[in-house]
Scaffold this motif. Structure first.
Motif: not given
Ligand code: DCP
Length: 251
Positions: A54-58, A68-69, A86-91, A184-189
């Motif tokens: 997850v930290s790599k995507w943040q 970029s987060n 989705q491309t980045f998380s899957c890679m 986790r801040d990104e998930e607040k909504d």
């Protein structure tokens, strides 16, 4: 108070005891996969767990002195960014799943197991599919996604195949409470409705077997369903019970 008995749909292939088994840990957002993964890691040296990146995507390095987060911008503007995410998380997942096993596993003496937190399969059949169904990934993006996903998985079939899936299951409302607690801040909504959709998607794939899968081997992968409503972090009895269910699944 112990966990419910597991529902083992079939058992992993016990004819190959010396092979390293590859198993993924699946379940809704915030169900407790990371916590459970750490328990497994600590339980025996025969099991090695690769945590989700997850930290790599943040913090995606844009090479322009900015970071970029992607997780954040995906949640802020899902229609613009879901496909990219989705491309980045899957890679990044593919990289993790293609890593050779930790060296200590090779001489562990017992049944060595590599455990992955999520997989290239949940990326597609849980997240990308749900985002497509919600209209956050459009028909063209979905066609492109499936095209490269199928191609890469066929190319690396042997190395990406799983011998088992552990499904941590809890009601979406409980996942929402855990999600809000961890903050986790990104998930607040993130809304209950989204977690409910992801829950149904897990059920369709892993329990009802109604998801249309494109990989023959994946259709035969045994699934161990565990009750994740219990407190497996602090309650020792619950923890031991779950670990022994996993041990039985692997042996
Ligand atoms: N995510 C996504 N698409 C994916 C994989 C993950 O949008 N293909 C998002 C959903 C979450 C975050 O990334 O906001 C991490 O999700 P996970 O459920 O994989 O991991 P958690 O850290 O929430 O799991 P847990 O709390 O169970 O350890």
């Amino acid at each position: 108070r112990g966990a419910r008995q597991p529902r083992v749909h079939t058992a992993p292939d016990k004819d190959k005891p010396s092979r390293i088994l590859r198993v993924s840990l699946e379940g809704n957002i915030a169900v407790g996969k990371s916590t459970f993964a750490k328990l497994l890691n600590a339980a025996t040296k025969d099991w090695d767990v690769a945590l989700e990146p997850v930290s790599k995507w943040q913090s995606v390095d844009t090479s322009q002195e900015t970071v970029s987060n992607l997780l954040d911008i995906m949640y802020r503007d899902p229609q613009r960014w879901s496909y990219t995410f989705q491309t980045f998380s899957c890679m990044s997942r593919m990289r993790t799943q293609l890593q050779p096993p930790a060296t200590h596993l090779l001489g562990s003496g017992g049944q060595p197991v590599q455990v992955f937190e999520r997989s290239v399969y949940s990326d597609r059949y849980i997240f990308a599919l749900t985002l497509f169904e919600m209209g956050c990934i459009n028909a063209t993006e979905w066609a492109v996604y499936q095209n490269w996903h199928s191609f890469l998985l066929e190319q690396f079939a042997q190395r990406l195949e799983l011998e088992g899936i552990i499904y941590l299951k809890a009601p979406p409302q409980m996942c929402l409470e855990r999600l809000q607690r961890r903050g986790r801040d990104e998930e607040k909504d993130v809304k209950l409705d989204y977690l409910e959709k992801l829950h149904v998607q897990h059920e369709n794939w892993l329990v009802n077997k109604s998801t249309e899968l494109h990989f023959e081997q994946l259709k035969r992968v045994p699934v161990l369903e565990l009750d994740a409503t219990v407190d497996f972090e602090k309650d020792k009895e619950v923890k031991n019970n779950l670990i022994s269910q996993v041990r039985n699944f692997f042996s």
